[in-house]
Design a protein around this motif. Structure first.
Motif, mmCIF file in Angstrom:
data_model
loop_
_atom_site.group_PDB
_atom_site.id
_atom_site.type_symbol
_atom_site.label_atom_id
_atom_site.label_comp_id
_atom_site.label_asym_id
_atom_site.label_seq_id
_atom_site.Cartn_x
_atom_site.Cartn_y
_atom_site.Cartn_z
ATOM 1 N N ASP A 25 10.707 -45.330 -3.728
ATOM 2 C CA ASP A 25 11.035 -44.736 -5.030
ATOM 3 C C ASP A 25 12.353 -43.981 -4.964
ATOM 4 O O ASP A 25 13.182 -44.090 -5.868
ATOM 5 C CB ASP A 25 9.922 -43.785 -5.471
ATOM 6 N N LEU A 26 12.560 -43.222 -3.905
ATOM 7 C CA LEU A 26 13.794 -42.446 -3.762
ATOM 8 C C LEU A 26 15.003 -43.359 -3.614
ATOM 9 O O LEU A 26 16.069 -43.079 -4.179
ATOM 10 C CB LEU A 26 13.691 -41.503 -2.568
ATOM 11 N N ILE A 27 14.859 -44.450 -2.893
ATOM 12 C CA ILE A 27 15.969 -45.391 -2.736
ATOM 13 C C ILE A 27 16.345 -46.005 -4.083
ATOM 14 O O ILE A 27 17.526 -46.116 -4.420
ATOM 15 C CB ILE A 27 15.597 -46.487 -1.719
ATOM 16 N N VAL A 28 15.350 -46.360 -4.884
ATOM 17 C CA VAL A 28 15.620 -46.995 -6.173
ATOM 18 C C VAL A 28 16.172 -45.990 -7.175
ATOM 19 O O VAL A 28 17.156 -46.247 -7.868
ATOM 20 C CB VAL A 28 14.334 -47.673 -6.708
ATOM 21 N N VAL A 29 15.557 -44.800 -7.251
ATOM 22 C CA VAL A 29 15.925 -43.816 -8.268
ATOM 23 C C VAL A 29 17.158 -43.019 -7.859
ATOM 24 O O VAL A 29 17.858 -42.478 -8.716
ATOM 25 C CB VAL A 29 14.715 -42.883 -8.546
ATOM 26 N N GLY A 30 17.452 -42.959 -6.562
ATOM 27 C CA GLY A 30 18.585 -42.172 -6.092
ATOM 28 C C GLY A 30 19.904 -42.558 -6.722
ATOM 29 O O GLY A 30 20.811 -41.728 -6.846
ATOM 30 N N LYS A 31 20.038 -43.791 -7.138
ATOM 31 C CA LYS A 31 21.273 -44.262 -7.760
ATOM 32 C C LYS A 31 21.481 -43.698 -9.166
ATOM 33 O O LYS A 31 22.576 -43.756 -9.706
ATOM 34 C CB LYS A 31 21.263 -45.787 -7.815
ATOM 35 N N LEU A 32 20.418 -43.150 -9.758
ATOM 36 C CA LEU A 32 20.502 -42.675 -11.139
ATOM 37 C C LEU A 32 20.971 -41.234 -11.269
ATOM 38 O O LEU A 32 21.259 -40.782 -12.368
ATOM 39 C CB LEU A 32 19.135 -42.831 -11.820
ATOM 40 N N GLY A 33 20.992 -40.483 -10.165
ATOM 41 C CA GLY A 33 21.504 -39.129 -10.227
ATOM 42 C C GLY A 33 20.486 -38.076 -9.847
ATOM 43 O O GLY A 33 19.311 -38.355 -9.565
ATOM 44 N N ALA A 34 20.962 -36.825 -9.865
ATOM 45 C CA ALA A 34 20.149 -35.693 -9.408
ATOM 46 C C ALA A 34 18.960 -35.423 -10.331
ATOM 47 O O ALA A 34 17.880 -35.061 -9.857
ATOM 48 C CB ALA A 34 21.023 -34.441 -9.310
#
Length: 71
Positions: A25-34
């Motif tokens: 989840d963090l790998i996928v969502v990390g691209k969207l920002g803080a």
């Protein structure tokens, strides 16, 4: 030993998947920002609370269920 592994391996892989889920989840969502990562953290905390509570109820039913089946 073979029968034990036949039962244990699916359980082990299930727990491995549960542990890897927040990482993916963090790998996928990390691209969207803080903000998205913060929302993921809050959602993960809520999910963990519900999962631990559910597992507590489930483990609490082990003895009554096995006792009822054994009678």
């Amino acid at each position: 030993m073979r029968r034990t592994l036949k039962l244990a391996l699916p359980v082990a892989f299930t727990y491995l998947g549960i542990m890897l889920m927040p990482t993916v989840d963090l790998i996928v969502v990390g691209k969207l920002g803080a903000e998205a990562v913060g929302g993921l953290g809050l959602g993960g905390a809520m999910f963990a609370w519900v999962m631990v509570t559910g597992l507590g109820f489930l483990y609490g039913m082990d003895f009554p269920a096995s006792y009822a089946i054994g009678e």
